[in-house]
Design a protein around this motif. Structure first.
Motif, PDB file in Angstrom:
ATOM      1  N   VAL A 255      -9.959  -2.978   0.159  1.00 23.37           N
ATOM      2  CA  VAL A 255      -9.176  -2.032  -0.203  1.00 23.37           C
ATOM      3  C   VAL A 255      -7.767  -2.637  -0.411  1.00 23.37           C
ATOM      4  CG1 VAL A 255      -8.243   0.254   0.292  1.00 23.37           C
ATOM      5  CG2 VAL A 255     -10.271  -0.154   1.203  1.00 23.37           C
ATOM      6  N   GLY A 256      -6.987  -3.098   0.523  1.00 25.13           N
ATOM      7  CA  GLY A 256      -5.757  -3.693   0.140  1.00 25.13           C
ATOM      8  C   GLY A 256      -4.768  -2.916   0.164  1.00 25.13           C
ATOM      9  N   ALA A 257      -3.599  -3.211  -0.264  1.00 29.34           N
ATOM     10  CA  ALA A 257      -2.280  -2.708  -0.110  1.00 29.34           C
ATOM     11  C   ALA A 257      -2.036  -1.084  -0.520  1.00 29.34           C
ATOM     12  CB  ALA A 257      -1.444  -3.513  -0.923  1.00 29.34           C
ATOM     13  N   GLU A 258      -2.968  -0.786  -1.060  1.00 25.34           N
ATOM     14  CA  GLU A 258      -2.537   0.655  -1.514  1.00 25.34           C
ATOM     15  C   GLU A 258      -3.436   1.830  -0.912  1.00 25.34           C
ATOM     16  OE1 GLU A 258      -1.199   1.448  -5.463  1.00 25.34           O
ATOM     17  OE2 GLU A 258      -1.806  -0.483  -5.829  1.00 25.34           O
ATOM     18  N   HIS A 266       0.533   5.093   3.064  1.00 21.93           N
ATOM     19  CA  HIS A 266       0.587   4.949   1.620  1.00 21.93           C
ATOM     20  C   HIS A 266       1.921   5.230   0.992  1.00 21.93           C
ATOM     21  CE1 HIS A 266      -1.313   5.047  -2.084  1.00 21.93           C
ATOM     22  NE2 HIS A 266      -0.535   5.690  -2.519  1.00 21.93           N
ATOM     23  N   VAL A 267       2.693   6.133   1.566  1.00 23.72           N
ATOM     24  CA  VAL A 267       4.041   6.258   0.838  1.00 23.72           C
ATOM     25  C   VAL A 267       5.269   5.364   1.242  1.00 23.72           C
ATOM     26  CG1 VAL A 267       5.959   8.010   0.622  1.00 23.72           C
ATOM     27  CG2 VAL A 267       3.615   8.657   0.662  1.00 23.72           C
ATOM     28  N   THR A 268       5.069   4.990   2.551  1.00 25.16           N
ATOM     29  CA  THR A 268       6.022   3.810   2.783  1.00 25.16           C
ATOM     30  C   THR A 268       5.809   2.553   2.054  1.00 25.16           C
ATOM     31  OG1 THR A 268       4.789   3.485   4.897  1.00 25.16           O
ATOM     32  CG2 THR A 268       6.917   4.853   4.939  1.00 25.16           C
ATOM     33  N   SER A 269       4.401   2.460   1.552  1.00 21.92           N
ATOM     34  CA  SER A 269       4.047   1.016   1.217  1.00 21.92           C
ATOM     35  C   SER A 269       4.256   1.070  -0.309  1.00 21.92           C
ATOM     36  CB  SER A 269       2.950   0.400   1.600  1.00 21.92           C
ATOM     37  OG  SER A 269       1.912   1.173   1.913  1.00 21.92           O
ATOM     38  N   ALA A 270       3.065   1.853  -0.890  1.00 23.75           N
ATOM     39  CA  ALA A 270       2.603   2.032  -2.332  1.00 23.75           C
ATOM     40  C   ALA A 270       3.994   2.595  -3.003  1.00 23.75           C
ATOM     41  CB  ALA A 270       1.483   2.766  -2.586  1.00 23.75           C
ATOM     42  N   LYS A 271       4.809   3.791  -2.447  1.00 26.49           N
ATOM     43  CA  LYS A 271       5.718   4.288  -3.281  1.00 26.49           C
ATOM     44  C   LYS A 271       7.136   3.718  -2.890  1.00 26.49           C
ATOM     45  CE  LYS A 271       2.783   7.292  -4.822  1.00 26.49           C
ATOM     46  NZ  LYS A 271       1.703   6.645  -5.958  1.00 26.49           N
ATOM     47  N   LEU A 272       7.288   3.673  -1.534  1.00 24.55           N
ATOM     48  CA  LEU A 272       8.656   3.162  -1.362  1.00 24.55           C
ATOM     49  C   LEU A 272       8.948   1.626  -0.798  1.00 24.55           C
ATOM     50  CD1 LEU A 272       9.566   6.103   1.417  1.00 24.55           C
ATOM     51  CD2 LEU A 272      10.204   5.833  -0.894  1.00 24.55           C
ATOM     52  N   LYS A 273       7.760   0.942  -1.120  1.00 27.75           N
ATOM     53  CA  LYS A 273       7.701  -0.564  -1.151  1.00 27.75           C
ATOM     54  C   LYS A 273       8.631  -1.064   0.409  1.00 27.75           C
ATOM     55  CE  LYS A 273       6.934   0.200  -5.512  1.00 27.75           C
ATOM     56  NZ  LYS A 273       6.910   1.563  -6.093  1.00 27.75           N
ATOM     57  N   LEU A 274       8.233  -0.349   1.354  1.00 27.22           N
ATOM     58  CA  LEU A 274       9.066  -0.805   2.837  1.00 27.22           C
ATOM     59  C   LEU A 274       7.973  -1.731   3.581  1.00 27.22           C
ATOM     60  CD1 LEU A 274      10.900   2.616   3.488  1.00 27.22           C
ATOM     61  CD2 LEU A 274      11.825   0.785   2.620  1.00 27.22           C
ATOM     62  N   GLN A 275       6.846  -1.625   2.992  1.00 30.65           N
ATOM     63  CA  GLN A 275       5.747  -2.622   3.605  1.00 30.65           C
ATOM     64  C   GLN A 275       5.262  -3.455   2.689  1.00 30.65           C
ATOM     65  OE1 GLN A 275       2.993  -1.061   6.791  1.00 30.65           O
ATOM     66  NE2 GLN A 275       3.428   0.766   6.180  1.00 30.65           N
ATOM     67  N   GLY A 276       4.519  -4.410   3.262  1.00 24.31           N
ATOM     68  CA  GLY A 276       4.042  -5.683   2.102  1.00 24.31           C
ATOM     69  C   GLY A 276       2.650  -4.573   1.594  1.00 24.31           C
ATOM     70  N   GLY A 277       2.067  -3.765   2.287  1.00 24.96           N
ATOM     71  CA  GLY A 277       1.042  -2.832   1.914  1.00 24.96           C
ATOM     72  C   GLY A 277       0.725  -1.988   3.178  1.00 24.96           C
ATOM     73  N   SER A 278       0.052  -0.888   2.471  1.00 27.80           N
ATOM     74  CA  SER A 278      -0.612   0.138   3.468  1.00 27.80           C
ATOM     75  C   SER A 278      -1.687  -0.471   4.274  1.00 27.80           C
ATOM     76  CB  SER A 278      -0.876   1.177   2.919  1.00 27.80           C
ATOM     77  OG  SER A 278      -1.757   2.128   3.857  1.00 27.80           O
ATOM     78  N   PRO A 279      -1.504  -0.928   5.811  1.00 27.09           N
ATOM     79  CA  PRO A 279      -2.546  -1.212   6.317  1.00 27.09           C
ATOM     80  C   PRO A 279      -3.764  -0.369   6.970  1.00 27.09           C
ATOM     81  CG  PRO A 279      -0.723  -0.967   7.661  1.00 27.09           C
ATOM     82  CD  PRO A 279      -0.466  -0.285   6.623  1.00 27.09           C
ATOM     83  N   VAL A 280      -4.105   0.684   6.099  1.00 26.36           N
ATOM     84  CA  VAL A 280      -4.815   1.737   6.749  1.00 26.36           C
ATOM     85  C   VAL A 280      -6.146   1.230   6.767  1.00 26.36           C
ATOM     86  CG1 VAL A 280      -5.763   4.096   6.539  1.00 26.36           C
ATOM     87  CG2 VAL A 280      -3.380   3.671   5.689  1.00 26.36           C
ATOM     88  N   GLY A 299      -9.164  -7.439   0.517  1.00 30.49           N
ATOM     89  CA  GLY A 299      -7.914  -6.850  -0.035  1.00 30.49           C
ATOM     90  C   GLY A 299      -6.827  -7.444  -0.102  1.00 30.49           C
ATOM     91  N   ALA A 300      -5.899  -7.204  -0.933  1.00 33.49           N
ATOM     92  CA  ALA A 300      -4.809  -7.935  -1.051  1.00 33.49           C
ATOM     93  C   ALA A 300      -3.495  -7.111  -0.505  1.00 33.49           C
ATOM     94  CB  ALA A 300      -4.471  -8.186  -2.614  1.00 33.49           C
ATOM     95  N   TYR A 301      -2.658  -7.919  -0.015  1.00 32.48           N
ATOM     96  CA  TYR A 301      -1.317  -7.487   0.646  1.00 32.48           C
ATOM     97  C   TYR A 301      -0.134  -8.089  -0.250  1.00 32.48           C
ATOM     98  CZ  TYR A 301      -4.322  -4.780   3.473  1.00 32.48           C
ATOM     99  OH  TYR A 301      -5.530  -4.061   4.000  1.00 32.48           O
ATOM    100  N   GLY A 302       1.069  -7.594  -0.043  1.00 30.59           N
ATOM    101  CA  GLY A 302       2.096  -8.399  -0.643  1.00 30.59           C
ATOM    102  C   GLY A 302       2.824  -9.084   0.462  1.00 30.59           C
ATOM    103  N   PRO A 303       3.746  -9.799  -0.042  1.00 28.12           N
ATOM    104  CA  PRO A 303       4.462 -10.808   0.947  1.00 28.12           C
ATOM    105  C   PRO A 303       5.206 -10.143   1.940  1.00 28.12           C
ATOM    106  CG  PRO A 303       5.482 -10.808  -1.219  1.00 28.12           C
ATOM    107  CD  PRO A 303       4.499 -10.143  -1.554  1.00 28.12           C
ATOM    108  N   LEU A 304       5.561  -9.033   2.134  1.00 34.37           N
ATOM    109  CA  LEU A 304       6.329  -8.423   3.199  1.00 34.37           C
ATOM    110  C   LEU A 304       5.473  -8.024   4.313  1.00 34.37           C
ATOM    111  CD1 LEU A 304       8.694  -5.757   1.626  1.00 34.37           C
ATOM    112  CD2 LEU A 304       9.341  -7.689   3.063  1.00 34.37           C
ATOM    113  N   PHE A 305       5.913  -7.850   5.457  1.00 32.76           N
ATOM    114  CA  PHE A 305       5.408  -7.692   6.619  1.00 32.76           C
ATOM    115  C   PHE A 305       4.679  -6.083   6.381  1.00 32.76           C
ATOM    116  CE2 PHE A 305       9.842  -7.343   7.251  1.00 32.76           C
ATOM    117  CZ  PHE A 305      10.004  -5.931   6.681  1.00 32.76           C
ATOM    118  N   SER A 306       3.403  -5.826   7.017  1.00 32.25           N
ATOM    119  CA  SER A 306       2.689  -4.569   7.166  1.00 32.25           C
ATOM    120  C   SER A 306       2.592  -4.303   8.668  1.00 32.25           C
ATOM    121  CB  SER A 306       1.440  -4.632   6.332  1.00 32.25           C
ATOM    122  OG  SER A 306       1.581  -4.941   5.165  1.00 32.25           O
ATOM    123  N   ALA A 307       2.563  -2.979   8.977  1.00 34.91           N
ATOM    124  CA  ALA A 307       2.011  -2.442  10.303  1.00 34.91           C
ATOM    125  C   ALA A 307       0.716  -2.514  10.816  1.00 34.91           C
ATOM    126  CB  ALA A 307       2.724  -0.980  10.404  1.00 34.91           C
TER     127      ALA A 307
END
Ligand SMILES: NC(=O)c1ccc[n+]([C@@H]2O[C@H](COP(=O)([O-])OP(=O)(O)OC[C@H]3O[C@@H](n4cnc5c(N)ncnc54)[C@H](O)[C@@H]3O)[C@@H](O)[C@H]2O)c1
Ligand SMILES: [Zn+2]
Ligand SMILES: [Zn+2]
Lengths: 382, 195
Positions: A255-258, A266-280, A299-307
């Protein structure tokens, strides 16, 4: 030439650009005959990948005809029909020499943690991609391969990323005979992962998504049992019930980042870009697998941290394996599987968009309309 | 699934035997042995260097100071030249590369900020050209009509429909900001002319 260009989040258009030049003696320029949009492109399209510049041409899944070659190119000739792995790689650095083609150290000045990828932002090297009529192909003696006569164009283009990545996802799961394998995500990558898990001897393959039409494909194409996570209060608990409360032997995040399933994530990562990806989905994989099991992350994640729930991974003694797929290393075996009919890549193609209509293609794929699974892109001159 | 009443050493039984699986699924088990799987083992020295006829590739000419991660010893011999850094966004990008390693959140947050500046600026500039950004064609929303926007979502229990409502906000944001900036500029100009 005509080329797709990025105009900001959720906006792309087709513009005239110069045909790319040979910039290095081992470059080739390839005239694209068929391309595709990948789930990864959606992360760029949604503005999630840092250093995605206005004017960038996306596209890392393409095949074509060699249009020009640099002075040191030995293995390709003008006019050759080639398939090009999504990775750009040199063949000779510490990593390439050991087969880690997706982790090449010689092609991406922008990030040492990431290899080179066509049309995948400056964070992946700043190369324009193949959703265009022409594309620059560095290290022409290393990456591209001639398309075998027996292979269809649609199979070939799917072998530049989605199919080898799905197989690689199953492979990273270190499946042994009779393993119960859970695949999160029924997109192209998840579908190929589920199908490939059987080749490695899986005993059960369970696929989780929330799009019924894709789960239907997981049943027919990948012979899997399917679960719509919106129909279960708690999909992890359902996976425990399915596995005698031990958990699955292997879980694959395709699945990855979204990832959906938790609006806040989802919103903190995909919309607000506060995480490298939504880790759901990744967290579901960590929690659904058994202790001592393996979590494969393609699944791909961005270079910022994720929860990420790392405590669970640690306490459960999990093996976590992850990477971008080293496509060319997968090819010889996968070509055999395609020839034998064990893998049928083009079966998942649902849409073909002319390059000129690519904005519509992105919208339909992003919003998951019209039963879309895999969209191809057909250049104007092809 | 099964009526196990306790946690025992045994692997829970599978619904199908290998013979049944082999009969049902084309190719079941052909890659059972890890040795038959590609990319195995993970690190596997390639004597042929995969077609490379160099130990270190020739260097691509650097036509402008190419930004690079400080975690690289030098500019990689090959690199993309797609969109050289320009303007304010370019300055932010250069600063991020020069100042912060990839390990620092500041590196990525600056790059993301530069992306937003780049998009806003490009949008404003496009309004002065013969090819201004067109929010209708560039978002591909026509796809809603041509590809069953409503029936693809209605009654489908999809988890993504909730936040898809936010998409237009993200798209419209820069347009609203641009309109605001335009009005502000017009007012300032009017003020200046009055004086
Ligand atoms: N590692 C690699 O080399 C590589 C290569 C290609 C793609 N990718 C990545 O693989 C991922 C999938 O790619 P794709 O082309 O199949 O994309 P896709 O967008 O078509 O598929 C993603 C699927 O995940 C589903 N999904 C969303 N949230 C979920 C959740 N919580 N649980 C289960 N399913 C969920 C979506 O409904 C969708 O069907 C992307 O992140 C992509 O970037 C990695
Ligand atoms: Zn991809
Ligand atoms: Zn390399």
């Amino acid at each position: 030439m005509r080329a797709m260009v990025y105009r900001g989040p959720y906006k792309v258009r087709v513009e005239d650009k110069d045909i790319p030049a040979i910039e290095h003696p081992n470059d080739a320029v390839v005239r694209v005959t068929l391309g595709a949009i990948c789930g990864s492109d959606l992360h760029l399209y949604h503005g999630m990948m840092p250093d995605t510049r206005i004017g960038h041409t996306f596209g890392h899944e393409f095949i074509g005809v060699v249009h020009a070659v640099g002075s040191s190119v030995q293995n390709l000739n003008v006019g050759d029909r080639v398939m090009v792995p999504f990775n750009i790689f040199c063949g000779s650095c510490w990593f390439c020499a050991r087969g880690l083609y997706s982790n090449c150290h010689n092609v991406n000045p922008n990030a040492s943690a990431i290899g080179g990828i066509y049309g995948y932002s400056h964070t992946c090297g700043g190369y324009d991609g193949g959703q265009a009529e022409f594309v620059r192909v560095p290290f022409a003696d290393v990456g591209p391969a001639l398309i075998p006569d027996w292979m269809s164009d649609e199979d070939a283009v799917l072998l530049t990323d989605a199919c080898p990545t799905g197989y690689f996802g199953a492979q990273l799961g270190e499946i042994t005979e009779g393993d119960v394998v859970v695949v999160f995500g029924a997109g192209p990558v998840g579908l190929f992962a589920a199908k490939s898990a059987w080749l490695m001897g899986a005993g059960r393959v369970l696929v989780v998504d929330h799009l019924d039409y894709r789960l239907e494909k997981a049943r027919t194409f990948a012979h899997a049992e399917t679960f719509n996570f919106t129909e279960h209060d708690d999909i992890v608990l359902e996976m425990k019930k399915q596995t005698d409360f031990l958990g699955a032997d292997v879980a694959i995040d395709a699945v990855g980042a979204e990832a959906d399933g938790n609006l806040l994530m989802h919103v903190t990562s995909a919309k607000l870009k506060l995480q490298g990806g939504s880790p759901v989905a990744l967290n579901w994989a960590i929690d659904a697998v058994r202790k001592g099991g393996t979590v494969s992350v393609v699944g791909a994640y961005g270079p910022l941290f994720s929860a990420v729930k790392f405590g669970d991974a640690m306490n459960k003694g999990l093996t976590i394996r992850a990477n971008q797929c080293p496509v060319k290393r997968q090819w010889p075996r996968l070509f055999e599987h395609v020839k034998n009919g064990y893998l049928t890549p083009s079966d998942i193609v649902t849409h073909r968009f002319p390059l000129e209509d690519i904005a519509e293609g992105y919208h339909v794929f992003s919003a998951k309309l019209d039963g879309i699974i895999k969209p191809l892109v057909v250049p104007s001159a092809a | 699934m099964t009526d196990l009443t306790g946690y025992t050493p045994h692997k829970p039984p599978l619904p199908e035997s290998p013979e049944q699986l082999r009969a049902r699924i084309p190719g079941w088990g052909v890659d059972l042995s890890p040795a038959d799987r590609p990319s195995h083992p993970k690190l596997d020295f390639r004597d042929d260097l995969t077609g490379a006829h160099w130990e270190f590739p020739e260097r691509q000419p650097e036509k402008w100071p190419r930004e690079r991660s400080v975690e690289h010893q030098f500019l990689t011999p090959v690199f993309g030249t797609a969109q050289p850094p320009r303007g304010v966004a370019g300055a932010l990008r250069r600063l991020s590369y020069a100042r912060f390693s990839e390990a620092r959140a500041a590196h990525w947050l600056l790059l993301l900020a530069a992306d937003r500046v780049d998009a806003g600026g490009a949008h404003l500039r496009s309004l002065l050209t013969l090819h201004p950004d067109n929010p209708v064609t560039e978002t591909g929303v026509k796809g809603e009509l041509t590809h069953h926007g409503a029936s693809s979502r209605l009654g489908k229990n999809r988890a993504d429909v909730k936040h898809q409502l936010l998409d237009p906000v993200i798209v419209a944001g820069p347009f609203v900001a641009a309109a605001g900036a335009g009005i502000g500029a017009a007012k300032a100009l009017a003020g200046a002319l009055r004086r």
